[in-house]
Design a protein around this motif. Sequence first.
Motif, PDB file in Angstrom:
ATOM      1  N   VAL A 184      32.517  45.198  17.301  1.00 57.81           N
ATOM      2  CA  VAL A 184      32.912  46.139  16.255  1.00 57.81           C
ATOM      3  C   VAL A 184      33.497  45.357  15.088  1.00 57.81           C
ATOM      4  CG1 VAL A 184      34.299  48.169  15.700  1.00 57.81           C
ATOM      5  CG2 VAL A 184      33.449  47.832  18.026  1.00 57.81           C
ATOM      6  N   SER A 185      33.044  45.706  13.873  1.00 56.60           N
ATOM      7  CA  SER A 185      33.498  44.984  12.684  1.00 56.60           C
ATOM      8  C   SER A 185      33.911  45.968  11.587  1.00 56.60           C
ATOM      9  CB  SER A 185      32.383  44.069  12.166  1.00 56.60           C
ATOM     10  OG  SER A 185      32.778  43.435  10.962  1.00 56.60           O
ATOM     11  N   THR A 186      35.000  45.633  10.907  1.00 60.46           N
ATOM     12  CA  THR A 186      35.426  46.357   9.710  1.00 60.46           C
ATOM     13  C   THR A 186      35.955  45.334   8.708  1.00 60.46           C
ATOM     14  OG1 THR A 186      37.680  46.690  10.542  1.00 60.46           O
ATOM     15  CG2 THR A 186      36.082  48.430  11.006  1.00 60.46           C
ATOM     16  N   LYS A 230      30.583  57.519  15.679  1.00 56.00           N
ATOM     17  CA  LYS A 230      31.105  58.883  15.691  1.00 56.00           C
ATOM     18  C   LYS A 230      32.463  58.954  16.369  1.00 56.00           C
ATOM     19  CE  LYS A 230      29.847  63.544  17.223  1.00 56.00           C
ATOM     20  NZ  LYS A 230      28.826  64.374  17.934  1.00 56.00           N
ATOM     21  N   LYS A 231      32.609  58.271  17.506  1.00 58.46           N
ATOM     22  CA  LYS A 231      33.878  58.294  18.229  1.00 58.46           C
ATOM     23  C   LYS A 231      34.994  57.623  17.433  1.00 58.46           C
ATOM     24  CE  LYS A 231      32.125  58.724  22.958  1.00 58.46           C
ATOM     25  NZ  LYS A 231      32.900  59.958  23.248  1.00 58.46           N
ATOM     26  N   PHE A 232      34.669  56.529  16.744  1.00 60.65           N
ATOM     27  CA  PHE A 232      35.679  55.825  15.951  1.00 60.65           C
ATOM     28  C   PHE A 232      36.116  56.640  14.735  1.00 60.65           C
ATOM     29  CE2 PHE A 232      34.062  51.682  17.809  1.00 60.65           C
ATOM     30  CZ  PHE A 232      35.236  51.412  18.496  1.00 60.65           C
ATOM     31  N   THR A 233      35.157  57.256  14.058  1.00 59.95           N
ATOM     32  CA  THR A 233      35.486  57.987  12.827  1.00 59.95           C
ATOM     33  C   THR A 233      36.122  59.338  13.121  1.00 59.95           C
ATOM     34  OG1 THR A 233      33.200  58.804  12.744  1.00 59.95           O
ATOM     35  CG2 THR A 233      33.718  56.847  11.453  1.00 59.95           C
ATOM     36  N   GLU A 234      35.583  60.063  14.116  1.00 68.10           N
ATOM     37  CA  GLU A 234      36.153  61.368  14.439  1.00 68.10           C
ATOM     38  C   GLU A 234      37.563  61.251  15.007  1.00 68.10           C
ATOM     39  OE1 GLU A 234      33.490  63.468  16.983  1.00 68.10           O
ATOM     40  OE2 GLU A 234      32.131  64.035  15.346  1.00 68.10           O
ATOM     41  N   GLY A 235      37.846  60.140  15.659  1.00 68.41           N
ATOM     42  CA  GLY A 235      39.180  59.919  16.192  1.00 68.41           C
ATOM     43  C   GLY A 235      40.116  59.261  15.192  1.00 68.41           C
ATOM     44  N   ASN A 236      39.626  59.068  13.957  1.00 68.83           N
ATOM     45  CA  ASN A 236      40.416  58.416  12.895  1.00 68.83           C
ATOM     46  C   ASN A 236      40.936  57.049  13.329  1.00 68.83           C
ATOM     47  OD1 ASN A 236      40.214  60.583  10.989  1.00 68.83           O
ATOM     48  ND2 ASN A 236      41.772  61.702  12.167  1.00 68.83           N
ATOM     49  N   LEU A 237      40.111  56.347  14.118  1.00 77.03           N
ATOM     50  CA  LEU A 237      40.514  55.025  14.598  1.00 77.03           C
ATOM     51  C   LEU A 237      40.058  53.923  13.657  1.00 77.03           C
ATOM     52  CD1 LEU A 237      39.588  55.558  18.366  1.00 77.03           C
ATOM     53  CD2 LEU A 237      41.879  55.569  17.358  1.00 77.03           C
ATOM     54  N   LEU A 238      38.848  54.044  13.127  1.00 81.81           N
ATOM     55  CA  LEU A 238      38.303  53.034  12.223  1.00 81.81           C
ATOM     56  C   LEU A 238      37.533  53.716  11.100  1.00 81.81           C
ATOM     57  CD1 LEU A 238      36.833  50.476  14.829  1.00 81.81           C
ATOM     58  CD2 LEU A 238      38.995  50.263  13.565  1.00 81.81           C
ATOM     59  N   LYS A 239      37.489  53.057   9.962  1.00 83.89           N
ATOM     60  CA  LYS A 239      36.749  53.575   8.817  1.00 83.89           C
ATOM     61  C   LYS A 239      35.516  52.715   8.582  1.00 83.89           C
ATOM     62  CE  LYS A 239      37.134  54.752   3.926  1.00 83.89           C
ATOM     63  NZ  LYS A 239      38.010  54.758   2.720  1.00 83.89           N
ATOM     64  N   ASP A 240      34.354  53.359   8.549  1.00 79.28           N
ATOM     65  CA  ASP A 240      33.073  52.686   8.288  1.00 79.28           C
ATOM     66  C   ASP A 240      32.861  51.448   9.172  1.00 79.28           C
ATOM     67  OD1 ASP A 240      32.523  54.528   6.250  1.00 79.28           O
ATOM     68  OD2 ASP A 240      33.621  53.321   4.778  1.00 79.28           O
ATOM     69  N   PRO A 241      32.976  51.601  10.472  1.00 79.91           N
ATOM     70  CA  PRO A 241      32.778  50.431  11.351  1.00 79.91           C
ATOM     71  C   PRO A 241      31.302  50.034  11.434  1.00 79.91           C
ATOM     72  CG  PRO A 241      33.013  52.392  12.680  1.00 79.91           C
ATOM     73  CD  PRO A 241      33.238  52.832  11.253  1.00 79.91           C
ATOM     74  N   VAL A 242      31.070  48.740  11.609  1.00 75.03           N
ATOM     75  CA  VAL A 242      29.732  48.214  11.876  1.00 75.03           C
ATOM     76  C   VAL A 242      29.676  47.871  13.359  1.00 75.03           C
ATOM     77  CG1 VAL A 242      28.079  46.368  11.421  1.00 75.03           C
ATOM     78  CG2 VAL A 242      29.448  47.327   9.542  1.00 75.03           C
ATOM     79  N   ILE A 243      28.694  48.417  14.066  1.00 69.39           N
ATOM     80  CA  ILE A 243      28.601  48.226  15.504  1.00 69.39           C
ATOM     81  C   ILE A 243      27.371  47.383  15.833  1.00 69.39           C
ATOM     82  CG2 ILE A 243      28.607  49.366  17.755  1.00 69.39           C
ATOM     83  CD1 ILE A 243      30.940  50.193  15.985  1.00 69.39           C
ATOM     84  N   ILE A 244      27.565  46.367  16.657  1.00 69.29           N
ATOM     85  CA  ILE A 244      26.452  45.541  17.141  1.00 69.29           C
ATOM     86  C   ILE A 244      26.443  45.619  18.662  1.00 69.29           C
ATOM     87  CG2 ILE A 244      25.466  43.211  17.281  1.00 69.29           C
ATOM     88  CD1 ILE A 244      26.890  42.590  14.629  1.00 69.29           C
ATOM     89  N   ILE A 245      25.320  46.050  19.204  1.00 64.56           N
ATOM     90  CA  ILE A 245      25.178  46.179  20.661  1.00 64.56           C
ATOM     91  C   ILE A 245      23.962  45.378  21.111  1.00 64.56           C
ATOM     92  CG2 ILE A 245      24.802  47.763  22.599  1.00 64.56           C
ATOM     93  CD1 ILE A 245      26.124  49.943  20.964  1.00 64.56           C
ATOM     94  N   ARG A 246      24.139  44.591  22.150  1.00 60.20           N
ATOM     95  CA  ARG A 246      23.030  43.807  22.696  1.00 60.20           C
ATOM     96  C   ARG A 246      22.995  43.936  24.212  1.00 60.20           C
ATOM     97  NH1 ARG A 246      20.821  40.918  18.749  1.00 60.20           N
ATOM     98  NH2 ARG A 246      22.069  40.207  16.980  1.00 60.20           N
ATOM     99  N   VAL A 263      42.324  45.072  12.722  1.00 55.19           N
ATOM    100  CA  VAL A 263      42.211  46.462  13.174  1.00 55.19           C
ATOM    101  C   VAL A 263      41.218  46.588  14.331  1.00 55.19           C
ATOM    102  CG1 VAL A 263      41.574  48.803  12.475  1.00 55.19           C
ATOM    103  CG2 VAL A 263      42.820  47.331  10.889  1.00 55.19           C
ATOM    104  N   THR A 264      40.200  45.761  14.308  1.00 59.69           N
ATOM    105  CA  THR A 264      39.156  45.858  15.346  1.00 59.69           C
ATOM    106  C   THR A 264      39.444  44.967  16.555  1.00 59.69           C
ATOM    107  OG1 THR A 264      37.862  44.133  14.235  1.00 59.69           O
ATOM    108  CG2 THR A 264      37.388  46.418  13.647  1.00 59.69           C
ATOM    109  N   LYS A 265      40.467  44.154  16.485  1.00 62.49           N
ATOM    110  CA  LYS A 265      40.759  43.215  17.569  1.00 62.49           C
ATOM    111  C   LYS A 265      40.901  43.899  18.935  1.00 62.49           C
ATOM    112  CE  LYS A 265      43.671  39.270  18.776  1.00 62.49           C
ATOM    113  NZ  LYS A 265      44.823  38.422  18.367  1.00 62.49           N
TER     114      LYS A 265
END
Length: 233
Positions: free
Chosen positions: A38-40, A96-112, A45-47
């Motif tokens: 997760v990156s912002t 969706k989970k990060f933004t709806e929970g007001n945890l992160l703003k505009d996160p970039v997600i990388i999944i492998r 904040v993402t640590k």
Amino acid sequence: MSKKDIVYFQNAKDFETMVDTDTFKAKLKVGDIVTVYVSTIDPLVTKPYNLVMEGGNAGQMVDYIIDVDGNIDYPVLGKIKLIGLTIEEAKELFKKKFTEGNLLKDPVIIIRITNFRITIHGEVASPGVYQVPGERISIIEALGLAGGLTIKGRRDNIMIVRDFNGTKTFSRIDLTTKEVFNSPVYYLTQNDIVYVEPNNSSISNASGDVRISSIIGITTSLIGIVLIFVSRN
């Protein structure tokens, strides 16, 4: 053995074109191991979400395994159901989970997927288990990893064994026709098994070898009996 037994894409004409109808996207399964990064703008904040291994693997991202219920246990967010989702759908779920929970703003997600591998058996140059670095691989690419088919392998009846959460499917694919590119199993998924069966000439030769070995064995035994009988007389 004739040309039609070994040549790929035999009905393809010169300068012929085919419309790409590929809509394949790998879906996450039970037992898949994934990394989630997760990156912002603010890395602090993402640590809490980007856990790393301690000890000998310090600095390596923590992996998450999809359990039998289709979930991973993720920091702060808790259980997240990923089974049946594509990588892109899983990314959107995290956002969706990060933004709806007001945890992160505009996160970039990388999944492998880190344990994407396929098993290739039968009449290929190098049978074995092969790790796939990307999110998908075609049957042509997979056979290339295994060194290609031997002259004894059937091109027209390759079996793909696929497992999706305990349900196995068996499909056949024919490499001698151009229609192979539109096959639903042209692209492989995680832990697929590819089996290349021997052709008829190979089976016939093997049967002949067995018969010859049996004859040699019987002949050797008879000679031994005769020698024993002669020596005693």
